[in-house]
Design a protein around this motif. Structure first.
Motif, PDB file in Angstrom:
ATOM      1  N   ALA A  38     -10.806 -38.413  15.080  1.00  0.00           N
ATOM      2  CA  ALA A  38      -9.317 -39.183  13.973  1.00  0.00           C
ATOM      3  C   ALA A  38      -9.454 -40.185  13.733  1.00  0.00           C
ATOM      4  N   ALA A  39      -9.834 -41.044  15.104  1.00  0.00           N
ATOM      5  CA  ALA A  39      -9.844 -42.858  14.972  1.00  0.00           C
ATOM      6  C   ALA A  39     -10.697 -43.577  13.172  1.00  0.00           C
ATOM      7  N   ALA A  40     -11.835 -42.377  13.212  1.00  0.00           N
ATOM      8  CA  ALA A  40     -13.084 -42.360  12.430  1.00  0.00           C
ATOM      9  C   ALA A  40     -12.191 -42.641  10.792  1.00  0.00           C
ATOM     10  N   LEU A  41     -11.600 -41.142  10.616  1.00  0.00           N
ATOM     11  CA  LEU A  41     -10.636 -40.391   9.684  1.00  0.00           C
ATOM     12  C   LEU A  41      -9.626 -41.632   9.808  1.00  0.00           C
ATOM     13  N   TYR A  42      -8.886 -41.686  10.430  1.00  0.00           N
ATOM     14  CA  TYR A  42      -7.922 -42.658   9.890  1.00  0.00           C
ATOM     15  C   TYR A  42      -8.104 -44.552   9.116  1.00  0.00           C
ATOM     16  N   ILE A  43      -9.530 -44.922  10.258  1.00  0.00           N
ATOM     17  CA  ILE A  43     -10.164 -45.933   9.688  1.00  0.00           C
ATOM     18  C   ILE A  43     -10.334 -46.225   8.110  1.00  0.00           C
ATOM     19  N   PHE A  44     -11.264 -45.471   7.796  1.00  0.00           N
ATOM     20  CA  PHE A  44     -11.944 -44.869   6.526  1.00  0.00           C
ATOM     21  C   PHE A  44     -10.403 -44.568   5.823  1.00  0.00           C
ATOM     22  N   ALA A  45      -9.423 -43.804   6.165  1.00  0.00           N
ATOM     23  CA  ALA A  45      -8.192 -43.533   5.034  1.00  0.00           C
ATOM     24  C   ALA A  45      -6.964 -44.739   4.726  1.00  0.00           C
ATOM     25  N   VAL A  46      -6.293 -45.380   5.812  1.00  0.00           N
ATOM     26  CA  VAL A  46      -5.780 -46.059   6.236  1.00  0.00           C
ATOM     27  C   VAL A  46      -6.455 -47.525   6.411  1.00  0.00           C
ATOM     28  N   VAL A  47      -6.671 -47.852   7.529  1.00  0.00           N
ATOM     29  CA  VAL A  47      -7.155 -49.677   7.526  1.00  0.00           C
ATOM     30  C   VAL A  47      -8.271 -49.763   6.404  1.00  0.00           C
ATOM     31  N   TYR A  48      -8.507 -49.435   6.382  1.00  0.00           N
ATOM     32  CA  TYR A  48     -10.120 -50.149   5.481  1.00  0.00           C
ATOM     33  C   TYR A  48      -9.045 -50.411   4.266  1.00  0.00           C
ATOM     34  N   PRO A  49      -8.598 -48.661   3.531  1.00  0.00           N
ATOM     35  CA  PRO A  49      -7.548 -49.317   2.140  1.00  0.00           C
ATOM     36  C   PRO A  49      -6.865 -50.690   2.041  1.00  0.00           C
ATOM     37  N   SER A  50      -5.860 -50.546   3.716  1.00  0.00           N
ATOM     38  CA  SER A  50      -4.806 -51.243   3.735  1.00  0.00           C
ATOM     39  C   SER A  50      -5.622 -52.765   3.301  1.00  0.00           C
ATOM     40  N   ILE A  51      -7.045 -53.256   4.262  1.00  0.00           N
ATOM     41  CA  ILE A  51      -7.484 -54.822   4.034  1.00  0.00           C
ATOM     42  C   ILE A  51      -7.690 -55.239   3.091  1.00  0.00           C
ATOM     43  N   ARG A  52      -8.124 -54.375   2.134  1.00  0.00           N
ATOM     44  CA  ARG A  52      -8.907 -53.510   0.920  1.00  0.00           C
ATOM     45  C   ARG A  52      -7.805 -54.390  -0.141  1.00  0.00           C
ATOM     46  N   GLY A  53      -6.825 -53.585  -0.220  1.00  0.00           N
ATOM     47  CA  GLY A  53      -5.038 -54.049  -1.230  1.00  0.00           C
ATOM     48  C   GLY A  53      -5.075 -55.845  -0.542  1.00  0.00           C
ATOM     49  N   SER A  54      -4.984 -55.299   0.649  1.00  0.00           N
ATOM     50  CA  SER A  54      -3.900 -56.644   0.837  1.00  0.00           C
ATOM     51  C   SER A  54      -4.910 -58.101   0.397  1.00  0.00           C
ATOM     52  N   LEU A  55      -6.545 -57.356   0.256  1.00  0.00           N
ATOM     53  CA  LEU A  55      -7.315 -58.729  -0.541  1.00  0.00           C
ATOM     54  C   LEU A  55      -7.449 -59.063  -1.838  1.00  0.00           C
ATOM     55  N   PHE A  56      -6.826 -58.052  -2.728  1.00  0.00           N
ATOM     56  CA  PHE A  56      -6.415 -58.330  -3.768  1.00  0.00           C
ATOM     57  C   PHE A  56      -5.531 -59.130  -4.566  1.00  0.00           C
ATOM     58  N   ALA A  57      -3.983 -59.346  -3.400  1.00  0.00           N
ATOM     59  CA  ALA A  57      -3.488 -60.096  -3.242  1.00  0.00           C
ATOM     60  C   ALA A  57      -3.500 -61.777  -3.603  1.00  0.00           C
ATOM     61  N   PHE A  58      -4.433 -62.053  -3.150  1.00  0.00           N
ATOM     62  CA  PHE A  58      -5.287 -63.350  -3.014  1.00  0.00           C
ATOM     63  C   PHE A  58      -5.840 -63.741  -4.511  1.00  0.00           C
ATOM     64  N   THR A  59      -6.059 -62.580  -5.591  1.00  0.00           N
ATOM     65  CA  THR A  59      -7.116 -62.444  -6.777  1.00  0.00           C
ATOM     66  C   THR A  59      -5.841 -62.460  -8.467  1.00  0.00           C
ATOM     67  N   ASP A  60      -6.269 -62.105  -8.931  1.00  0.00           N
ATOM     68  CA  ASP A  60      -5.399 -62.102 -10.771  1.00  0.00           C
ATOM     69  C   ASP A  60      -6.185 -60.645 -11.037  1.00  0.00           C
ATOM     70  N   TRP A  61      -6.261 -59.150 -10.367  1.00  0.00           N
ATOM     71  CA  TRP A  61      -7.053 -58.166 -10.350  1.00  0.00           C
ATOM     72  C   TRP A  61      -5.989 -57.519 -11.510  1.00  0.00           C
ATOM     73  N   ASP A  62      -6.318 -56.914 -12.318  1.00  0.00           N
ATOM     74  CA  ASP A  62      -5.434 -56.315 -13.522  1.00  0.00           C
ATOM     75  C   ASP A  62      -5.774 -54.608 -13.123  1.00  0.00           C
ATOM     76  N   GLY A  63      -6.502 -54.569 -12.300  1.00  0.00           N
ATOM     77  CA  GLY A  63      -6.927 -52.968 -12.790  1.00  0.00           C
ATOM     78  C   GLY A  63      -8.367 -52.328 -12.786  1.00  0.00           C
ATOM     79  N   VAL A  64      -9.200 -52.808 -14.062  1.00  0.00           N
ATOM     80  CA  VAL A  64      -9.779 -52.491 -15.085  1.00  0.00           C
ATOM     81  C   VAL A  64     -11.270 -53.920 -14.689  1.00  0.00           C
ATOM     82  N   SER A  65     -11.237 -54.889 -14.839  1.00  0.00           N
ATOM     83  CA  SER A  65     -12.046 -55.640 -14.397  1.00  0.00           C
ATOM     84  C   SER A  65     -12.650 -56.006 -13.179  1.00  0.00           C
ATOM     85  N   GLN A  66     -13.937 -56.191 -13.244  1.00  0.00           N
ATOM     86  CA  GLN A  66     -15.371 -56.124 -12.173  1.00  0.00           C
ATOM     87  C   GLN A  66     -15.303 -57.040 -11.274  1.00  0.00           C
TER      88      GLN A  66
END
Length: 312
Positions: free
Chosen positions: A39-67
């Motif tokens: 359950a902890a592994a699933l939570y980290i994979f589905a919640v924690v990791y996406p949250s951290i990754r999404g928070s990092l985008f807040a410090f970029t100018d990502w438009d959702g398409v560019s690599q």
């Protein structure tokens, strides 16, 4: 003649005696971790990791398409302070959260006190008042959008009872649209608060209330000195749920107004959606999401600590 061996001290025997209970407990603890790990592994994979990754985008100018998005630091957060729509969304979010929390819990408590009495229709009233809670927020939004329309049920009812002067463009007037949405949220979830308060009231022993009445305490005094302290856990739960729900409100606003008219009903959640999926500003939307998360965390911690004082 052989001499008998010296007796071994009891303390030495006890010192060398293993501690089976402690070993069994440690073994049980290790076993529990094996159950928790999936359950902890699933939570980290589905919640924690996406949250951290999404928070990092807040410090970029990502438009959702560019690599290869560019790192812009705190520029997206500074943009919130200079964006008129951003500041309106923050103000509306805080207004909705505060108004819904106060009104919903105050009225929910009054209704709970009423249906907790011995009136014959109390069971029917509980069902009727709780019924909107089980309706999806999307359906509620469409229902009230039709009722609020210029030729909808509310204006027709006002006309029928001779109060045509009170007819309004409920969702088209920037001054009252936000309050129309607040009323819908209150209407839908006041039954939820009522049920939690009702559970708390039914857990109060009748003997305590009777003793307070014998001592000469009136209804108001009994409520403030006896009922309110015993309802502290229910109050804490209700305030926390309504506050978090108000801060994250999206469905009703998006369905009824989509943030209009002219952005007057935008919340942080609707602004996140429009910037990410309509305007392609994923970096800015991520910054708004981080701000919303901070609001929810700070408000929850503060109100929980304040209300927890009542339970001591």
């Amino acid at each position: 003649m052989a001499t008998a061996p010296a007796p071994i001290p009891v303390s030495a025997v006890l010192a060398n005696e293993p501690a089976p209970k402690r070993r069994r407990y440690r073994g049980f603890a290790h076993t529990v971790w094996w159950f928790v790990l999936p359950a902890a592994a699933l939570y980290i994979f589905a919640v924690v990791y996406p949250s951290i990754r999404g928070s990092l985008f807040a410090f970029t100018d990502w438009d959702g398409v560019s690599q290869n998005p560019s790192w812009v630091g705190l520029e997206q957060f500074a943009r919130i302070l200079t964006d008129p729509n951003g500041m309106v969304a923050v103000r509306n979010t805080l207004l909705i959260a505060f108004a819904v929390t106060v009104i919903q819990n105050a009225v929910g408590l009054l209704i709970a006190l009423a249906v907790n009495s011995q009136i014959k229709s109390r069971n029917v009233l509980r069902v009727v008042i709780f019924a909107p809670v089980v309706i999806t927020s999307i359906a509620v939004g469409f229902l009230w959008q039709n009722l609020y329309s210029p030729d909808g049920g509310i204006n027709q009812m006002l006309e029928a009872i001779g109060l045509g002067a009170l007819q309004q463009n409920w969702l088209g007037d920037p001054d009252i649209a936000i309050w129309s949405i607040i009323f819908v949220v209150f209407w839908q979830f006041v039954g939820y608060s009522m049920v939690i308060f009702l559970a708390g009231l039914q857990g109060i022993p009748e003997e305590v209330l009777e003793a307070a009445a014998i001592d000469g305490a009136g209804p108001v005094r009994r409520f403030w000195s006896v009922v309110r302290p015993l309802l502290a856990p229910a109050i804490t739960i209700n305030v926390m749920l309504s506050l978090i729900g108000g801060l994250k409100l999206f469905d009703q606003v998006f369905v009824m107004t989509q943030g209009g008219p002219g952005g007057a009903t935008n919340t942080i959640s609707t602004l996140i959606y429009s910037n990410a999926f309509s305007l392609g500003r994923f970096g800015y939307a991520a910054a708004l999401a981080v701000v919303l998360s901070i609001f929810v965390a700070v408000a929850s911690i503060i109100q929980y600590r304040l209300l927890a004082l009542q339970e001591r």
